[in-house]
Design an enzyme around this catalytic site. Structure first.
Site, PDB file in Angstrom:
ATOM      1  N   LEU A 216       0.839  -1.197   0.000  1.00 37.20           N
ATOM      2  CA  LEU A 216       0.000   0.000   0.000  1.00 37.20           C
ATOM      3  C   LEU A 216       0.876   1.250   0.000  1.00 37.20           C
ATOM      4  O   LEU A 216       1.020   1.927   0.995  1.00 37.20           O
ATOM      5  CB  LEU A 216      -0.878   0.020   1.252  1.00 37.20           C
ATOM      6  CG  LEU A 216      -2.212  -0.720   1.210  1.00 37.20           C
ATOM      7  CD1 LEU A 216      -2.977  -0.466   2.478  1.00 37.20           C
ATOM      8  CD2 LEU A 216      -3.050  -0.296   0.008  1.00 37.20           C
ATOM      9  N   HIS A 217       1.460   1.539  -1.116  1.00 33.16           N
ATOM     10  CA  HIS A 217       2.244   2.773  -1.193  1.00 33.16           C
ATOM     11  C   HIS A 217       1.390   3.881  -1.789  1.00 33.16           C
ATOM     12  O   HIS A 217       0.240   3.662  -2.119  1.00 33.16           O
ATOM     13  CB  HIS A 217       3.497   2.534  -2.019  1.00 33.16           C
ATOM     14  CG  HIS A 217       3.196   2.130  -3.417  1.00 33.16           C
ATOM     15  ND1 HIS A 217       3.105   3.019  -4.460  1.00 33.16           N
ATOM     16  CD2 HIS A 217       2.915   0.933  -3.943  1.00 33.16           C
ATOM     17  CE1 HIS A 217       2.806   2.365  -5.561  1.00 33.16           C
ATOM     18  NE2 HIS A 217       2.691   1.109  -5.277  1.00 33.16           N
ATOM     19  N   ALA A 218       1.973   5.057  -1.942  1.00 26.08           N
ATOM     20  CA  ALA A 218       1.275   6.283  -2.346  1.00 26.08           C
ATOM     21  C   ALA A 218      -0.067   6.163  -3.049  1.00 26.08           C
ATOM     22  O   ALA A 218      -1.109   6.440  -2.467  1.00 26.08           O
ATOM     23  CB  ALA A 218       2.197   7.144  -3.166  1.00 26.08           C
ATOM     24  N   ARG A 219      -0.041   5.759  -4.330  1.00 22.80           N
ATOM     25  CA  ARG A 219      -1.282   5.814  -5.103  1.00 22.80           C
ATOM     26  C   ARG A 219      -2.395   4.946  -4.514  1.00 22.80           C
ATOM     27  O   ARG A 219      -3.464   5.454  -4.212  1.00 22.80           O
ATOM     28  CB  ARG A 219      -0.987   5.410  -6.552  1.00 22.80           C
ATOM     29  CG  ARG A 219      -2.017   5.890  -7.524  1.00 22.80           C
ATOM     30  CD  ARG A 219      -1.635   7.214  -8.174  1.00 22.80           C
ATOM     31  NE  ARG A 219      -2.495   7.526  -9.298  1.00 22.80           N
ATOM     32  CZ  ARG A 219      -2.361   6.986 -10.489  1.00 22.80           C
ATOM     33  NH1 ARG A 219      -1.435   6.080 -10.703  1.00 22.80           N
ATOM     34  NH2 ARG A 219      -3.178   7.348 -11.450  1.00 22.80           N
TER      35      ARG A 219
ATOM     36  N   CYS B 183      -2.675   3.785  -1.616  1.00 20.30           N
ATOM     37  CA  CYS B 183      -2.954   4.276  -0.275  1.00 20.30           C
ATOM     38  C   CYS B 183      -3.942   5.433  -0.358  1.00 20.30           C
ATOM     39  O   CYS B 183      -4.964   5.449   0.325  1.00 20.30           O
ATOM     40  CB  CYS B 183      -1.645   4.755   0.333  1.00 20.30           C
ATOM     41  SG  CYS B 183      -1.694   4.861   2.093  1.00 20.30           S
TER      42      CYS B 183
END
Lengths: 84, 572
Positions: A14-17, A19
């Site tokens: 769950l990174h930036a986008r 997330c």
């Protein structure tokens, strides 16, 4: 209360986008939505919270929704994780 | 007085202009006791609102100048502003502790900033900068400080700063800001990423550039070597203008070569493909005009976790890569891991000599379920594209035959189960162990192709560890012994109508390319960023002419003679 487990299929977890997308989605519902990973519980409407659980590909997230629109919220969440 | 500063090259290119020094106002937060908490609370919330409007404006601008992907960083910033985990504690602090909004804000955000900075993950560490950026924006509003607006720059400058925040870089107009240099940062900081996306040269991590440059001073940014030249002499300026011209001409040429197939000057075809480590590398391959993947390392599926990857997980990863490459070949290397890598769940014994030990195909032939699982995933994914499979670290013919037999068993099994499997999957081997290189003529009838792994072949053949400073001088890819092995492998393969590729570093080395062309190498696999330079070089070499050098090259006795000849003959 609705409860479900999801496997993170995408690289980077769950990174930036994803997330941001998850937070935007969760914030649409009045129900309380909690994400648990390895015993750590965070508010799915908190982008900082979600980023700090340090998820990665292959992790299994437990998601619970609780409130008046818990069913609809869970359905949308299922769709979200399926399309990650 | 001219000064040259060294930093980390963050984005390629050369820029020459007067410096614009960015001094971000120092926001000194002082803790104050507050009597009217209601007023303080509404002052805080108003500042948050103003920050939000600002961010939404910047996001709009970013969407137009940089596209959806980069603009989404600001969407994330807005989410941080709305984040209850950030806002609620600050509100509580103001009301319960009766402190000023500035203090409450900086205390709460500090907790998060520290949390992110402590993380192991590089990406997460960089996010600390995002949080700082957002909270500083609110802070500036609270303190009535004007944050310099970079979008007002309307003449050609080079930006000099301590660091550039995401909101700074999005306001940069590359028409005027020709490049920048910062005190802090690395290749993966957001400032570096933004520079590459704006395609302006940048040097980061100089430590002292802001202190060393006066506003208006002439500055040269060398984003190729990571240098900043302050107040250069006319001579130096002329030198860099030439360097700039060469670089721009080269970039233009490469852009034209992206969609072109690789051909030598005399029209002969050569396959230029890429080495990749994960599916996310594919974008780079396509952007750099790769004609396929010559080495898809599969270890990423096994590392950094506490159990084996499932067949399904593997299948998805292979399928994704095959689909994105469409009909272009993808050569997948089966598991190539050993005792030197951390795979706790395999319980591999600690070895005295891991590179001569239980690794790669040896593990696969011994613990067959791991091997069969990978092969099944590959076979199932094969219908999604143009798959080829190769086995690493093959030392004997029997190992290969055994591996091939296992592959065929799994293929049979799947077909009997009614699973769709591609009917023309080429099976080959890495040539990295000297015994196999020597026996290439014996292997040739049985394999579909060879891929020469020079990185390990050189180490095994000259018996030297390239990471060992005492003996790394023996890591000699151009050593005549290696050249004879390469030549032998290619001749043996061609005699049996099979092709030969190379996936070691040597394949992308401009000094080696003419030699390998002369020897008849069919496929060159390298890092994506080397593809266009290689294509350009090959277009200026005649296969026929170059091949005439083969015998002479093979007659040399020492590495030095080989290198001298190559440098003289090909002007490198």
């Amino acid at each position: 209360m609705k409860n479900k487990e999801f496997i993170l299929n995408n690289q980077g977890g769950l990174h930036a986008r994803p997330c941001s997308q998850l937070v935007s989605l969760a914030s649409k519902f009045t129900s309380k939505i909690v994400v648990t990973l390895n015993g750590k519980e965070v508010n799915a409407k908190s982008v900082l919270g979600l980023m700090t659980i340090g998820s990665k590909e292959g992790d299994i997230l437990q998601v619970t929704t609780e409130g008046p629109d818990e069913l609809e919220a869970m359905e949308k969440l299922i769709e979200f994780f399926a399309n990650l | 007085m001219s000064v040259t500063l060294i930093g980390i090259p963050a984005s390629m290119g050369i820029a020459i202009a007067n410096a614009y020094t960015l001094c971000n106002p120092v926001l000194n937060v002082v803790k104050k006791e507050v009597t009217d908490t209601e007023i303080e609370l509404s002052r805080f919330l108003k500042a948050v609102d103003q920050a939000k409007s600002e961010l939404e404006e910047i996001q709009e601008k970013a969407l137009h100048s940089m596209g959806q992907d980069k603009a989404s960083i600001f969407a994330a910033h807005v989410l941080v502003l709305n984040d209850p985990e950030l806002i609620d504690p600050i509100k509580a602090s103001i009301i319960d502790e009766k402190v000023n909004a500035e203090f409450a804000l900086s205390e709460t955000s500090r907790v998060f900033i520290n949390l992110f900075e402590q993380m192991d993950n590089e990406y997460m560490k960089e996010r600390a900068a995002d949080i700082r950026d957002v909270t500083n924006r609110i802070l500036a509003r609270l303190m009535g400080v004007v944050v310099p607006n970079l979008s007002t720059i309307s003449e050609e400058v080079i930006l000099i700063a301590d660091d550039l925040t995401p909101s700074d870089t999005v306001q940069l107009n590359p028409r005027f800001v020709l490049g920048f240099a910062t005190n802090v940062g690395g290749r993966t900081s957001h400032s570096a990423i933004m520079a590459r996306s704006l395609e302006i040269p940048a040097v980061v991590g100089t430590r002292t550039v802001l202190q060393s440059v006066g506003n208006g001073t002439l500055v040269i940014i060398d984003g190729l070597e990571g240098k900043v030249i302050v107040d250069p002499t006319a001579e130096v300026v002329a030198h860099y203008r030439r360097k700039q011209e060469v670089y721009l001409a080269q970039r233009e040429e490469w852009a034209r070569l992206v969609d072109r197939e690789t051909r030598t000057q005399d029209g002969s075809r050569v396959e230029l493909v890429a080495n990749i480590g994960t599916p996310s590398d594919i974008a780079g391959v396509i952007n750099n005009g790769g004609e396929g993947v010559g080495l898809f390392r599969t270890e990423f599926l096994y590392m950094g976790r506490n159990q084996l990857p499932t067949e399904e997980e593997q299948f998805q990863a292979y399928k994704a890569v095959l689909e994105s490459m469409k009909d272009k070949p993808v050569v997948v290397r089966t598991l190539d891991i050993g005792g030197d890598k951390e795979l706790p769940y395999l319980n591999l014994p600690k070895e005295m000599n891991p590179f001569l030990g239980f690794r790669a195909i040896r593990i696969c032939l011994d613990q067959q379920e791991i091997f069969r699982s990978q092969l099944r995933a590959l076979l199932r994914a094969s219908v999604s594209g143009n798959l080829k499979i190769m086995f690493p670290m093959i030392a004997t013919l029997n190992e290969y035959l055994q591996a091939k037999r296992i592959y065929l068993e799994e293929k049979e099994r799947l077909i009997l189960q009614g699973v769709q499997v591609s009917s023309d999957i080429e099976i080959g081997i890495m040539v990295e162990i000297p015994s196999t290189a020597i026996m290439a003529d014996v292997f040739a009838p049985f394999v579909d192709f060879f891929s020469i792994g020079t990185n390990d072949l050189v180490q095994y053949t000259l018996s030297a560890d390239r990471m060992n400073e005492r003996v790394s001088y023996l890591y000699q890819p151009f050593n005549p012994a290696i050249l004879r092995l390469i030549d032998h492998v290619i001749k043996a393969a061609h005699q049996h109508g099979k092709w030969v590729g190379m996936c070691g570093e040597m394949a992308g080395d401009p000094l080696a390319i003419p030699l390998l062309l002369a020897f008849g190498l069919d496929e060159f696999s390298m890092s994506a960023s080397s593809i266009l330079p290689a294509r350009s070089q090959l277009s200026r070499l005649s296969r026929e002419e170059t091949a005439k050098n083969r015998e002479l090259i093979l007659s040399f006795h020492t590495t030095e003679e080989v290198l001298a000849f190559l440098r003289n003959t090909f002007g490198l």
